[in-house]
Design an enzyme around this catalytic site. Sequence first.
Site, PDB file in Angstrom:
ATOM      1  N   GLY A  46       0.832  -1.194   0.000  1.00  0.00           N
ATOM      2  CA  GLY A  46       0.000   0.000   0.000  1.00  0.00           C
ATOM      3  C   GLY A  46       0.863   1.239   0.000  1.00  0.00           C
ATOM      4  O   GLY A  46       2.020   1.200   0.441  1.00  0.00           O
ATOM      5  N   GLN A  51       3.050  10.024   1.320  1.00  0.00           N
ATOM      6  CA  GLN A  51       4.347   9.326   1.352  1.00  0.00           C
ATOM      7  C   GLN A  51       5.235   9.715   0.177  1.00  0.00           C
ATOM      8  O   GLN A  51       6.443   9.501   0.217  1.00  0.00           O
ATOM      9  CB  GLN A  51       4.148   7.807   1.351  1.00  0.00           C
ATOM     10  CG  GLN A  51       3.506   7.282   2.634  1.00  0.00           C
ATOM     11  CD  GLN A  51       3.379   5.780   2.601  1.00  0.00           C
ATOM     12  OE1 GLN A  51       2.422   5.256   2.027  1.00  0.00           O
ATOM     13  NE2 GLN A  51       4.336   5.084   3.172  1.00  0.00           N
ATOM     14  N   CYS A  89       5.766  -0.240   7.241  1.00  0.00           N
ATOM     15  CA  CYS A  89       5.407   0.918   6.421  1.00  0.00           C
ATOM     16  C   CYS A  89       6.623   1.306   5.587  1.00  0.00           C
ATOM     17  O   CYS A  89       7.738   1.307   6.099  1.00  0.00           O
ATOM     18  CB  CYS A  89       5.006   2.075   7.334  1.00  0.00           C
ATOM     19  SG  CYS A  89       4.607   3.593   6.468  1.00  0.00           S
ATOM     20  N   LEU A  90       6.400   1.628   4.322  1.00  0.00           N
ATOM     21  CA  LEU A  90       7.507   2.037   3.451  1.00  0.00           C
ATOM     22  C   LEU A  90       8.181   3.314   3.975  1.00  0.00           C
ATOM     23  O   LEU A  90       9.336   3.575   3.656  1.00  0.00           O
ATOM     24  CB  LEU A  90       7.008   2.256   2.020  1.00  0.00           C
ATOM     25  CG  LEU A  90       6.513   0.992   1.306  1.00  0.00           C
ATOM     26  CD1 LEU A  90       5.829   1.357  -0.003  1.00  0.00           C
ATOM     27  CD2 LEU A  90       7.656   0.015   1.062  1.00  0.00           C
ATOM     28  N   HIS A 131      -4.426   1.314   7.425  1.00  0.00           N
ATOM     29  CA  HIS A 131      -3.089   1.909   7.460  1.00  0.00           C
ATOM     30  C   HIS A 131      -2.963   3.065   6.456  1.00  0.00           C
ATOM     31  O   HIS A 131      -2.479   4.146   6.799  1.00  0.00           O
ATOM     32  CB  HIS A 131      -2.068   0.800   7.162  1.00  0.00           C
ATOM     33  CG  HIS A 131      -0.642   1.239   7.126  1.00  0.00           C
ATOM     34  ND1 HIS A 131       0.304   0.767   8.004  1.00  0.00           N
ATOM     35  CD2 HIS A 131       0.019   2.098   6.303  1.00  0.00           C
ATOM     36  CE1 HIS A 131       1.475   1.329   7.726  1.00  0.00           C
ATOM     37  NE2 HIS A 131       1.330   2.133   6.700  1.00  0.00           N
ATOM     38  N   GLU A 132      -3.425   2.829   5.223  1.00  0.00           N
ATOM     39  CA  GLU A 132      -3.259   3.856   4.175  1.00  0.00           C
ATOM     40  C   GLU A 132      -4.160   5.064   4.424  1.00  0.00           C
ATOM     41  O   GLU A 132      -3.749   6.205   4.227  1.00  0.00           O
ATOM     42  CB  GLU A 132      -3.532   3.267   2.785  1.00  0.00           C
ATOM     43  CG  GLU A 132      -2.605   2.124   2.382  1.00  0.00           C
ATOM     44  CD  GLU A 132      -1.130   2.394   2.618  1.00  0.00           C
ATOM     45  OE1 GLU A 132      -0.689   3.550   2.505  1.00  0.00           O
ATOM     46  OE2 GLU A 132      -0.411   1.443   2.967  1.00  0.00           O
ATOM     47  N   HIS A 135      -2.777   7.414   6.924  1.00  0.00           N
ATOM     48  CA  HIS A 135      -1.725   8.299   6.388  1.00  0.00           C
ATOM     49  C   HIS A 135      -2.324   9.633   5.924  1.00  0.00           C
ATOM     50  O   HIS A 135      -1.664  10.665   6.001  1.00  0.00           O
ATOM     51  CB  HIS A 135      -1.061   7.658   5.154  1.00  0.00           C
ATOM     52  CG  HIS A 135       0.129   6.800   5.459  1.00  0.00           C
ATOM     53  ND1 HIS A 135       1.264   7.283   6.060  1.00  0.00           N
ATOM     54  CD2 HIS A 135       0.381   5.496   5.182  1.00  0.00           C
ATOM     55  CE1 HIS A 135       2.164   6.305   6.159  1.00  0.00           C
ATOM     56  NE2 HIS A 135       1.650   5.205   5.642  1.00  0.00           N
TER      57      HIS A 135
HETATM   58 ZN    ZN Z   1       2.521   3.368   5.627  1.00  0.00          ZN
END
Ligand code: ZN
Length: 160
Positions: A46, A51, A89-90, A131-132, A135
């Site tokens: 995701g 991000q 998480c990236l 999660h997304e 953000h």
């Molecule tokens: Zn994330």
Amino acid sequence: MALRKILTQGDSALEKVCRPVEKFDKKLHWLLDDMKETLTASGGVGLAAPQVGILRRVAIVVDDQEQMIELVNPAIIHQEGEQDGMEGCLSVPGMYGKVCRPNFVTVRAQDRNGNTFEVSGEEMVARCFCHEIEHLDGHLFVEHTDRLYTLEELEAMEEF
Ligand code: ZN
């Protein structure tokens, strides 16, 4: 299409509340295409627009059929149950933490052309939706956990 740089924890763009998308134009389509390419290259499941430094309510989630779902202005409209699991998480590379999430969620969003749709997911996909979407309000998963693990620690735990 182009790869975009993924910002990491500490960057103020990750702490902002993102604005809704109002124009479903070429610029949005470029952003979605770039985000999909960036997500594929990163190996994640995701990615949210902040991000990559874009403060708009846009996210991509990979579902359990390996399809990428484009979410514009998404909101969770229904949730059920609970699941505990490790999350990463990236934007927090190499670190994982145990986070409790709903086990099943339904999301209402718009597609790249502005059409409203609903999509549901359970387990990993439900986790990813939560999660997304979080953000987009400037939150990271690390806020839900008091202990972060490295990949080595995680692997050691799974072997145990
Ligand atoms: Zn994330």
